[in-house]
Design a protein around this motif. Structure first.
Motif, PDB file in Angstrom:
ATOM      1  N   TRP A   1       0.855  -1.184   0.000  1.00 30.78           N
ATOM      2  CA  TRP A   1       0.000   0.000   0.000  1.00 30.78           C
ATOM      3  C   TRP A   1       0.896   1.240   0.000  1.00 30.78           C
ATOM      4  O   TRP A   1       1.280   1.729   1.063  1.00 30.78           O
ATOM      5  CB  TRP A   1      -0.881   0.028   1.250  1.00 30.78           C
ATOM      6  CG  TRP A   1      -1.945  -1.016   1.342  1.00 30.78           C
ATOM      7  CD1 TRP A   1      -1.880  -2.211   2.003  1.00 30.78           C
ATOM      8  CD2 TRP A   1      -3.254  -0.946   0.762  1.00 30.78           C
ATOM      9  NE1 TRP A   1      -3.056  -2.897   1.875  1.00 30.78           N
ATOM     10  CE2 TRP A   1      -3.930  -2.142   1.118  1.00 30.78           C
ATOM     11  CE3 TRP A   1      -3.922   0.004  -0.010  1.00 30.78           C
ATOM     12  CZ2 TRP A   1      -5.223  -2.407   0.727  1.00 30.78           C
ATOM     13  CZ3 TRP A   1      -5.218  -0.254  -0.410  1.00 30.78           C
ATOM     14  CH2 TRP A   1      -5.863  -1.444  -0.038  1.00 30.78           C
ATOM     15  N   PRO A   2       1.246   1.792  -1.155  1.00 28.10           N
ATOM     16  CA  PRO A   2       2.049   3.024  -1.152  1.00 28.10           C
ATOM     17  C   PRO A   2       1.158   4.187  -0.706  1.00 28.10           C
ATOM     18  O   PRO A   2       0.283   4.621  -1.447  1.00 28.10           O
ATOM     19  CB  PRO A   2       2.464   3.183  -2.622  1.00 28.10           C
ATOM     20  CG  PRO A   2       2.088   1.904  -3.304  1.00 28.10           C
ATOM     21  CD  PRO A   2       0.965   1.330  -2.514  1.00 28.10           C
ATOM     22  N   MET A   3       1.401   4.671   0.494  1.00 23.31           N
ATOM     23  CA  MET A   3       0.499   5.695   1.031  1.00 23.31           C
ATOM     24  C   MET A   3       1.260   6.865   1.630  1.00 23.31           C
ATOM     25  O   MET A   3       1.064   7.242   2.774  1.00 23.31           O
ATOM     26  CB  MET A   3      -0.463   5.073   2.040  1.00 23.31           C
ATOM     27  CG  MET A   3      -1.569   4.291   1.370  1.00 23.31           C
ATOM     28  SD  MET A   3      -3.006   4.008   2.414  1.00 23.31           S
ATOM     29  CE  MET A   3      -2.375   2.744   3.527  1.00 23.31           C
ATOM     30  N   LYS A   4       2.139   7.433   0.820  1.00 20.53           N
ATOM     31  CA  LYS A   4       2.786   8.671   1.246  1.00 20.53           C
ATOM     32  C   LYS A   4       1.742   9.751   1.483  1.00 20.53           C
ATOM     33  O   LYS A   4       1.885  10.603   2.351  1.00 20.53           O
ATOM     34  CB  LYS A   4       3.777   9.104   0.168  1.00 20.53           C
ATOM     35  CG  LYS A   4       4.638  10.288   0.557  1.00 20.53           C
ATOM     36  CD  LYS A   4       5.669  10.591  -0.521  1.00 20.53           C
ATOM     37  CE  LYS A   4       6.584  11.730  -0.117  1.00 20.53           C
ATOM     38  NZ  LYS A   4       7.608  12.002  -1.171  1.00 20.53           N
ATOM     39  N   GLN A   5       0.664   9.707   0.675  1.00 21.02           N
ATOM     40  CA  GLN A   5      -0.496  10.590   0.846  1.00 21.02           C
ATOM     41  C   GLN A   5      -1.717   9.689   1.063  1.00 21.02           C
ATOM     42  O   GLN A   5      -2.412   9.343   0.110  1.00 21.02           O
ATOM     43  CB  GLN A   5      -0.677  11.484  -0.379  1.00 21.02           C
ATOM     44  CG  GLN A   5       0.503  12.388  -0.695  1.00 21.02           C
ATOM     45  CD  GLN A   5       0.690  13.470   0.350  1.00 21.02           C
ATOM     46  OE1 GLN A   5      -0.245  13.855   1.040  1.00 21.02           O
ATOM     47  NE2 GLN A   5       1.910  13.960   0.476  1.00 21.02           N
ATOM     48  N   PRO A   6      -1.991   9.272   2.311  1.00 25.48           N
ATOM     49  CA  PRO A   6      -2.994   8.232   2.550  1.00 25.48           C
ATOM     50  C   PRO A   6      -4.441   8.702   2.555  1.00 25.48           C
ATOM     51  O   PRO A   6      -5.358   7.894   2.429  1.00 25.48           O
ATOM     52  CB  PRO A   6      -2.626   7.723   3.945  1.00 25.48           C
ATOM     53  CG  PRO A   6      -2.049   8.927   4.634  1.00 25.48           C
ATOM     54  CD  PRO A   6      -1.313   9.680   3.560  1.00 25.48           C
ATOM     55  N   VAL A   7      -4.691   9.990   2.699  1.00 28.19           N
ATOM     56  CA  VAL A   7      -6.044  10.461   2.990  1.00 28.19           C
ATOM     57  C   VAL A   7      -7.003  10.213   1.835  1.00 28.19           C
ATOM     58  O   VAL A   7      -8.061   9.598   2.006  1.00 28.19           O
ATOM     59  CB  VAL A   7      -6.048  11.950   3.393  1.00 28.19           C
ATOM     60  CG1 VAL A   7      -7.466  12.397   3.729  1.00 28.19           C
ATOM     61  CG2 VAL A   7      -5.125  12.173   4.584  1.00 28.19           C
ATOM     62  N   SER A   8      -6.662  10.693   0.652  1.00 32.59           N
ATOM     63  CA  SER A   8      -7.592  10.520  -0.471  1.00 32.59           C
ATOM     64  C   SER A   8      -7.802   9.042  -0.782  1.00 32.59           C
ATOM     65  O   SER A   8      -8.916   8.625  -1.131  1.00 32.59           O
ATOM     66  CB  SER A   8      -7.077  11.260  -1.711  1.00 32.59           C
ATOM     67  OG  SER A   8      -5.829  10.742  -2.129  1.00 32.59           O
ATOM     68  N   THR A   9      -6.745   8.222  -0.628  1.00 31.81           N
ATOM     69  CA  THR A   9      -6.887   6.787  -0.876  1.00 31.81           C
ATOM     70  C   THR A   9      -7.914   6.167   0.048  1.00 31.81           C
ATOM     71  O   THR A   9      -8.821   5.437  -0.391  1.00 31.81           O
ATOM     72  CB  THR A   9      -5.529   6.079  -0.690  1.00 31.81           C
ATOM     73  OG1 THR A   9      -4.601   6.589  -1.652  1.00 31.81           O
ATOM     74  CG2 THR A   9      -5.664   4.570  -0.877  1.00 31.81           C
ATOM     75  N   MET A  10      -7.815   6.457   1.326  1.00 28.13           N
ATOM     76  CA  MET A  10      -8.727   5.848   2.285  1.00 28.13           C
ATOM     77  C   MET A  10     -10.146   6.403   2.166  1.00 28.13           C
ATOM     78  O   MET A  10     -11.126   5.665   2.282  1.00 28.13           O
ATOM     79  CB  MET A  10      -8.196   6.050   3.707  1.00 28.13           C
ATOM     80  CG  MET A  10      -6.950   5.237   4.021  1.00 28.13           C
ATOM     81  SD  MET A  10      -7.246   3.437   3.990  1.00 28.13           S
ATOM     82  CE  MET A  10      -6.543   2.993   2.390  1.00 28.13           C
ATOM     83  N   LEU A  11     -10.267   7.694   1.926  1.00 25.42           N
ATOM     84  CA  LEU A  11     -11.604   8.274   1.779  1.00 25.42           C
ATOM     85  C   LEU A  11     -12.308   7.719   0.549  1.00 25.42           C
ATOM     86  O   LEU A  11     -13.505   7.388   0.599  1.00 25.42           O
ATOM     87  CB  LEU A  11     -11.518   9.797   1.693  1.00 25.42           C
ATOM     88  CG  LEU A  11     -11.720  10.564   3.018  1.00 25.42           C
ATOM     89  CD1 LEU A  11     -10.707  10.162   4.052  1.00 25.42           C
ATOM     90  CD2 LEU A  11     -11.664  12.068   2.764  1.00 25.42           C
ATOM     91  N   ASN A  12     -11.583   7.594  -0.545  1.00 23.43           N
ATOM     92  CA  ASN A  12     -12.200   7.100  -1.774  1.00 23.43           C
ATOM     93  C   ASN A  12     -12.540   5.611  -1.688  1.00 23.43           C
ATOM     94  O   ASN A  12     -13.564   5.166  -2.204  1.00 23.43           O
ATOM     95  CB  ASN A  12     -11.290   7.375  -2.966  1.00 23.43           C
ATOM     96  CG  ASN A  12     -11.229   8.846  -3.314  1.00 23.43           C
ATOM     97  OD1 ASN A  12     -12.159   9.600  -3.035  1.00 23.43           O
ATOM     98  ND2 ASN A  12     -10.137   9.277  -3.919  1.00 23.43           N
TER      99      ASN A  12
END
Length: 425
Positions: free
Chosen positions: A191-202
């Motif tokens: 899970w590449p999540m350097k920027q996790p917010v939009s990934t989790m919200l979407n």
């Protein structure tokens, strides 16, 4: 003295009769960054300039990494481009601030009809339309086909995707100690999540989680059972099953590719456009496949389309809209989608034969397009500050197992809503 006056009068007459340029000049701020995409954008601009001598467009490159701050500066200084490339989740503050033109009366009927009404909702604020959505990107799974075959797992299809439960079992099966040293050296997933917010919200929309709900006329953060579903499942892969690579958490999508090519993880979660990097960078003989998104109570996922807006200060709004209409006509939108390896919002462009092929998983991406919904963050005023100051560090702490799901929820709501309240008075 009389001769001097006469000379001055003649000079003024000469100035008044000198031909004036009636060429309208527009500046187009483009955020295209992949080589093919930049080339296509420049080609279309050149084609426009050749066929529209009275309206000339200057191509101005920008960067996704700095677009928000760049626009703040350019709007404040009165230096904004006429046509602005951005994403729909970054439009709210600029629309409410009066920096973007309302396109409602400028939109050509054909353009308006070719993009689904639900997609137009991503750029509608204050009963106005502040951007033309033209490209969109579902998240998909890119997989090492050889490792899937060796493990004997079912390869999902758009008609029969993996459920989250099946996905969890498969990632455990693909997680191995291949060297026999007692340490995991092949993880099932990254899970590449350097920027996790939009990934989790979407992804929360898989379980109908929306994160933001109306309260007394405001949109405030709420974390209930639906919002916790994906969060807890990802956390379990990282810290209970050990089937997701913890080292990938701080990576960008591009950062994760070398490990994927080296077999450190069998699958990786990325945007559809990363297929271009796969094609360009994968080692010779590396057999990869595009798999459809996961399904919870449904396959829905959020998206914030790329958009084209017009600056409110532009003196040439009509000409700017004519250029946008040309740039995103169905044929050109299909070209732009191919150049960016993304999906068009145009119904006609989506039907283009070149997008509906199995090669490189285009058919998987097109099928995923039917399940795209407006991102939960879309209409939340103050979202950018909520994301940067509250949600990003909180998500990172949670996925590193430094705080509990309850503490994460408290930070997103109690701390986060204090931020949002300042924007929604």
């Amino acid at each position: 003295m009389t001769r001097l006056v006469l000379l001055l009068v003649l000079a003024l007459v000469g100035c008044s009769t000198a031909p004036k340029s009636d060429v309208v000049k527009l500046r187009f701020l483009s955020l295209a960054w992949q080589k093919d995409s930049v080339a296509v954008n420049k080609q279309i601009v050149a084609e426009w300039n050749r066929t529209h001598p009275k309206v000339q467009v200057e191509y101005v490159p920008g960067s996704w990494d700095s677009i928000h701050d760049q626009l703040l500066t350019s709007f404040a200084g009165g230096e904004a481009a006429d046509v602005i490339h951005n994403s729909s989740d970054d439009l709210s503050e600029f629309a409410h601030g009066g920096y973007l033109a309302d396109l409602t009366t400028l939109l050509p009927p054909g353009l308006k009809a070719d993009i689904p009404e639900a997609t137009w909702e991503t750029t509608r604020f204050k009963q106005g339309v502040y951007g033309v959505p033209f490209l969109q990107e579902p998240k998909v799974i890119l997989a090492n086909r050889a490792l899937l075959t060796q493990a004997g797992v079912r390869v999902p299809t758009p008609d029969k995707p993996w459920s989250w439960d099946e996905f969890a079992e498969i990632t455990k099966k693909l997680t191995k100690d291949t060297s026999g040293d007692g340490k995991t050296d092949q993880y099932g997933f990254a899970w590449p999540m350097k920027q996790p917010v939009s990934t989790m919200l979407n992804l929360a929309l898989n379980f109908d989680g929306k994160f933001f709900y109306p309260h007394d006329g405001k949109l405030l953060a709420t974390v209930g059972p639906a919002e916790r579903e994906v969060l807890q499942r990802v956390h379990a892969q990282l810290h209970t099953d050990g089937s997701a690579a913890p080292g990938a958490l701080g990576m960008s999508g591009s950062d994760s590719l070398p490990g994927f090519f080296a077999g450190k993880y069998a699958m990786v979660f990325l945007g559809l456009s990363y297929r271009q990097q796969m094609r360009q960078q994968a080692p010779k003989g590396f057999d990869w496949v595009t798999l459809p998104p996961l399904s919870g109570t449904g396959p829905e996922q959020g998206v914030s389309p790329q958009t084209l807006s017009i600056s409110e200060d532009s003196p040439h709004k009509r000409e700017a809209m004519e250029f946008i209409d040309y740039l995103v006509n169905p044929a050109n939108t299909a070209r732009l989608a191919l150049g960016d390896w993304m999906l068009p919002t145009s119904t006609k462009a989506m039907a283009a034969p070149e997008l509906n092929v199995e090669q490189f998983g285009w058919n998987v991406g097109v099928a995923a397009g039917a399940s795209l919904r407006t991102s939960p963050s879309q209409r939340v005023r103050g979202y950018a500050e909520w994301k940067d100051k509250i949600a990003t560090p909180a998500f990172q702490q949670y996925f590193r197992n430094q705080i509990s799901i309850d503490e994460l929820s408290r930070k997103l709501t109690e701390d986060g809503n204090r931020v949002l309240a300042r924007y929604q008075r």
